[in-house]
Motif scaffolding. Structure first.
Motif, PDB file in Angstrom:
ATOM      1  N   LYS A 212       0.838  -1.203   0.000  1.00 37.34           N
ATOM      2  CA  LYS A 212       0.000   0.000   0.000  1.00 37.34           C
ATOM      3  C   LYS A 212       0.877   1.260   0.000  1.00 37.34           C
ATOM      4  N   TRP A 215       2.315   1.805  -3.313  1.00 39.69           N
ATOM      5  CA  TRP A 215       1.303   2.342  -4.225  1.00 39.69           C
ATOM      6  C   TRP A 215       1.100   3.830  -3.969  1.00 39.69           C
ATOM      7  N   ASN A 487       0.242   2.007 -11.635  1.00 36.49           N
ATOM      8  CA  ASN A 487      -0.741   0.967 -11.933  1.00 36.49           C
ATOM      9  C   ASN A 487      -0.250  -0.386 -11.446  1.00 36.49           C
ATOM     10  N   LYS A 490      -0.484  -0.410  -7.787  1.00 34.51           N
ATOM     11  CA  LYS A 490      -1.883  -0.508  -7.389  1.00 34.51           C
ATOM     12  C   LYS A 490      -2.397  -1.940  -7.539  1.00 34.51           C
ATOM     13  N   LEU A 491      -2.087  -2.508  -8.694  1.00 39.24           N
ATOM     14  CA  LEU A 491      -2.530  -3.879  -8.936  1.00 39.24           C
ATOM     15  C   LEU A 491      -1.938  -4.829  -7.909  1.00 39.24           C
ATOM     16  N   TYR A 493      -0.988  -4.075  -4.906  1.00 40.92           N
ATOM     17  CA  TYR A 493      -1.645  -3.870  -3.621  1.00 40.92           C
ATOM     18  C   TYR A 493      -3.050  -4.464  -3.632  1.00 40.92           C
ATOM     19  N   GLU A 494      -3.797  -4.189  -4.687  1.00 43.41           N
ATOM     20  CA  GLU A 494      -5.166  -4.695  -4.752  1.00 43.41           C
ATOM     21  C   GLU A 494      -5.195  -6.216  -4.741  1.00 43.41           C
ATOM     22  N   LYS A 495      -4.227  -6.757  -5.461  1.00 41.67           N
ATOM     23  CA  LYS A 495      -4.159  -8.222  -5.534  1.00 41.67           C
ATOM     24  C   LYS A 495      -3.909  -8.797  -4.148  1.00 41.67           C
ATOM     25  N   ALA A 497      -4.359  -7.193  -1.247  1.00 47.00           N
ATOM     26  CA  ALA A 497      -5.464  -6.866  -0.346  1.00 47.00           C
ATOM     27  C   ALA A 497      -6.662  -7.771  -0.617  1.00 47.00           C
ATOM     28  N   GLN A 498      -6.902  -7.981  -1.910  1.00 50.82           N
ATOM     29  CA  GLN A 498      -8.028  -8.837  -2.279  1.00 50.82           C
ATOM     30  C   GLN A 498      -7.797 -10.263  -1.805  1.00 50.82           C
ATOM     31  N   GLN A 501      -8.519 -10.235   1.720  1.00 54.00           N
ATOM     32  CA  GLN A 501      -9.956 -10.108   1.934  1.00 54.00           C
ATOM     33  C   GLN A 501     -10.668 -11.410   1.572  1.00 54.00           C
TER      34      GLN A 501
END
Lengths: 722, 179
Positions: A212, A215, A487, A490-491, A493-495, A497-498, A501
């Protein structure tokens, strides 16, 4: 729920568009009778229902791929088959129209709903879905509601309710509603084990945090670049203005005057520096000359005296001596030696004279030194004279004007060197004065520094402006690069984090699913237990109406039915089995609306106390008499007559004598009128001439049943109301 | 035994003026220091000056001394020392014989005339002032001192005893070709 009508087009034997069959909806006369000879399409009519509703067929239905009448196909064009079934569900009229063109691989279905009176949009025809129909006529009940004749003979529900192409247990479970829960529980348990709910390894919080942060950093970097890009045009404009001002200011300076002034100043500085160097050279020269020769200025006369004295000594025979002091010393040391001149013996007088000579003769060592030193003195004089000559040349002094004596020569050259120093010093003073005057404040000195500063400022402005322009030129690439980095971060981090989650969500979902599955299992078990009681009660009630015997039916968990008499198993006869099957169908059809009501109202608490009511779902029973002989016809007739449900019954006119016994229960009747040629009817050993037209009698009215028409190329059946 | 030339401490100022410092590199500094790079060069120059002025004296004892081997290696030192000693000995060649005595006589002659020359320069420096440069001092000395010509005639006028052998031969009429 009940059927309203059925209309067929080119369906199997039914060529062209048939008159619709309107089903009896009179509760006292629930039977709709369809009379047709063999080959008229009774089973085909049964399957018109199942194809229209489910695009499916009953067990044993022959040639399901040939749905369109052959003559319709032969006629060409764009033939199609279509069945339209209209049903009434609690006042709402649903019409299901299924069509399949010959050229298509699959059928299309259209469902409309016309709400009944008192309901919203009553009387309007609304688009609906086939699933709306499945809500009250689920596919699982197909085998119960559309029952082929052969199954009455082959299926024995005392031996099992599954087989021979039928699955009545599934139908009952569906009816009782708990199959939903069983299936849901099974699905949930499967889902818990599914790959999609398999939890991956949990990521550490700091890994997520680092991603994070990365990012956010890249995002900030990107934002700064974007902000910078927005600022750049203004900055460039400002830099351009500054550049223009600097250019203007730089032009204000008279470059030629400045250059001339600087050139002159530089020349004067060079003069000054040259004078400095000249003075230094003159001083160096005189210092060197003095160092090397100045002693000779005074020593020359002394040296010359010594040389002259030595010359005199030489002329006086002192050096070198005429008689060697060494010979004289030897003659004195050895008196017997003869005279070295005449060779005669030397007497005392001679020796006395030798002694006198020895006192007069220079010592040979001194003589040698004297000769040597005179040579050195002369060398010194020559060397000094040569140095003086070199100095004279260096000082550019006319050689002819120089004194002959070394002292005088050096004196003169020293004066000349000193004059050079004085002249050089004067030249330096003059040059410094000239430079000082030139640079003095009194003169009109161009502001060279200011000009240089202006030029430097101009160059600085140019550099700054060019740098900004280059930065703007490269900004898009830098932005793209930063955006790519952002990007990617971000990806990432999202990956992560997801993933984390998902890990938590999956854990929650797994727990939820497991718990729900357990609840569903319990519900299903309870529903099954109560539903089993209801079904057993209904089945006993119907069966007791059909056969007046003290049989007690017990429904097992798998819905296999045991026949008990005094709590002992009894093997029912074939007719009793047939009646039991019909009772089974009737129980399902009778309970169906009750359970639907329970499930719709969520009144599960009523389960276990549900009884047969006036409402019942329709049953289409195809040629129930045909598999049996006369022995069982009465049983079948009684059973059919006791079914308190809408019954669509297809049969041949041969069964009319039995049907007539329950004729008062028949609300509507149709003849499946067959038109054919003799050849089509002929089987092996028959003769076409043996066939004649047949009619059927129903309620005193005669109607064509089979019509022999040699002009008809194939068998066709028409629906004709009685 | 080594012989030494002593520099009178009274001459320190003029010696410092005449000898340049190797550490001094600026033009101004060089202008105020002398053209000589070594003390022994100053000694040779001063001895020649003293001989011209016929001024000589023994220097007062001092720690500033120059050893004979070092001194006589300076340019003109050997030649001047001999000439001065030879003259002092009234042209007696014995002064150039090998040995410590004659070496001491030559060094002594150089020392005493140098002392006389430095006396003169010190006096002039006082007269000219402390700001006088070395070159100015030297040029002033040149003006003050009249250069003398050689004292001896070019012809053989020095009264040397004739070689007795030559005299004897002359008496016997055997040297008709010798003047």
């Amino acid at each position: 729920m009940h059927f309203v009508s059925l209309r067929m087009h080119n369906w199997r034997q039914y060529l062209g568009t048939q008159e619709p069959i309107f089903f009896s909806t009179d509760p006292d006369k629930p039977i709709t009778l369809l009379l047709g000879p063999n080959g008229s399409g009774k089973t085909g009519l049964l399957n018109a229902f199942t194809w229209c509703l489910y695009e499916d067929f009953t067990a044993g239905f022959g040639q399901p791929e040939s749905l369109i009448h052959d003559l319709a196909v032969a006629a060409g064009g764009d033939p199609y088959v279509e069945v339209e079934l209209t049903l009434d569900d609690d006042g709402d009229e649903f019409t299901v129209t299924r069509r399949r063109r010959l050229i298509d691989d699959h059928s299309t279905v259209r469902v409309t709903r016309r709400p009944g009176s008192g309901k919203a949009r009553a009387g309007e025809t609304l688009e609906a879905s086939v699933n709306d129909v499945y809500n009250f006529l689920p596919r699982s009940l197909k085998d119960v509601f559309f029952f082929p004749a052969e199954s009455l003979q082959t299926l024995s529900i005392t031996d099992g309710v599954v087989g021979h192409g039928l699955d009545l247990r599934k139908a009952v479970e569906s009816l009782l509603g708990f199959d939903t829960y069983t299936r849901a529980s099974s699905n949930l348990n499967t889902a818990v084990q599914a790959n999609m709910l398999r939890t991956a390894q949990q990521l550490r919080d700091q890994t997520i945090e680092a991603a994070k942060t990365r990012w956010e950093e890249t995002k900030q970097e990107l934002d700064l670049l974007r902000q910078r890009r927005l600022q750049l045009p203004d900055l460039i404009a400002q830099a351009k203005d500054e550049l223009d001002r600097a250019t203007e200011k730089e032009r204000e300076h008279d470059e030629a005057a400045i250059e001339a002034w600087v050139t002159e100043r530089d020349r004067l500085r060079e003069d000054r520096d040259g004078a400095k160097n000249a003075l230094e050279a003159a001083q160096t020269r005189i210092n060197g000359f003095v160092r090397e020769t100045h002693h000779a200025l005074y020593a020359d006369a002394v040296i010359e005296d010594a040389v002259r004295a030595l010359n005199a000594a030489e002329r006086g025979g002192k050096i070198p001596p005429s008689v060697s002091s060494d010979i004289l010393d030897r003659l004195l040391e050895e008196p017997d030696l003869p005279c070295v001149v005449c060779g005669r013996p030397m007497d005392d007088e001679a020796h006395e004279y030798v002694s006198f000579l020895r006192d007069q003769v220079t010592d040979s060592n001194v003589a040698a030194n004297a000769m040597n030193i005179r040579g050195q003195l002369r060398t010194w004089q020559r060397t000094l004279r040569q140095q003086a000559a070199d100095a004279a040349q260096a000082l550019d002094v006319d050689a002819d004007s120089l004194p002959v004596a070394l002292g005088g020569l050096i004196s003169r050259l020293t004066d000349a060197a000193d004059d050079n120093v004085i002249a050089a010093r004067a030249a330096l003073t003059e040059a410094e004065a000239a430079l000082a005057e030139f640079e003095s404040e009194d003169r009109d000195v161009p502001d060279a520094d200011a000009s240089q500063k202006a030029v430097a400022h101009l160059r600085g402005c140019e550099r700054h402006h060019n740098e900004l322009v280059r930065e703007l030129d490269g900004m898009q690439a830098a932005l793209d690069e930063a955006a790519t980095r952002e990007n990617a971060a971000k990806l990432d981090y999202e990956k992560k984090a997801q993933k984390q989650q998902e890990y938590h969500q999956k854990q929650v979902v797994q727990t939820l699913l497991s718990d729900t599955a357990e609840v569903f299992d319990r519900i299903a078990q309870e529903m099954k237990r109560y539903g089993q009681q209801d079904f057993q009660r209904a089945l006993n009630q119907l069966y007791r109406q059909m056969i007046n015997k003290p049989y007690k039916l017990e429904v097992a968990e798998n819905f296999m039915v045991r026949v008990l008499v005094n709590d002992k198993d009894r093997a029912p006869s074939q007719s009793e089995k047939t009646a039991l099957t019909i009772a089974f169908l009737g129980a399902v059809a009778g309970l169906a609306p009750q359970y639907r009501s329970i499930l719709t109202r969520e009144g599960l608490g009523d389960m276990g106390n549900v009884r047969l009511g006036k409402d019942a779902f329709p049953v289409v029973l195809d040629a129930p008499y045909s598999p049996f002989d006369e022995t069982y016809a009465g049983t079948i007739t009684n059973a059919i007559g006791d079914l308190a449900t809408q019954l669509v019954l297809t049969t041949s006119k041969d069964s009319l004598r039995h049907i007539n016994k329950i004729g008062d229960r028949v609300g509507r009747a149709y003849v499946l009128h067959v038109r054919t040629n003799s050849e089509s009817l002929a089987t092996e050993g028959d003769s076409a001439r043996d066939f004649v037209n047949e009619v059927v009698e129903w309620r005193g009215k005669s109607q064509p049943y089979v019509t022999i028409d040699e002009s008809v190329p194939d068998v066709t059946t028409n629906i004709e109301a009685c | 035994m080594a012989a030494y030339l002593t520099i009178d401490s009274a001459h320190q100022a003029v010696v410092d003026l005449l000898v340049s410092s190797s550490r001094t590199s600026s033009l101004a500094a060089r202008a105020k220091t002398g053209p000589f790079s070594e003390l022994r060069q100053v000694a040779v120059f001063a001895a020649a000056l003293g001989a011209t002025l016929n001024r000589d004296r023994l220097p007062a004892p001092s720690d500033q001394k120059i050893r004979d081997t070092v001194l006589l290696d300076a340019k003109g030192a050997l030649e001047l020392s001999f000439a001065l000693a030879y003259r002092r000995a009234n042209w007696d060649l014995a002064v150039i014989a090998d040995g410590e005595e004659s070496l001491a006589a030559r060094v002594s002659a150089l020392e005493e005339y140098a002392c006389g020359g430095l006396d003169f320069l010190s006096e002039r420096l006082i007269d000219l002032g402390a700001t006088t440069s070395a070159l100015e001092l030297l040029m002033d000395a040149k003006k003050q001192v009249t250069l003398r010509d050689t004292e001896l005639p070019a012809s053989d006028t020095i009264d040397h005893d004739e070689d007795p052998v030559i005299s004897a031969l002359r008496r016997r009429g055997k040297l008709r070709n010798i003047p």
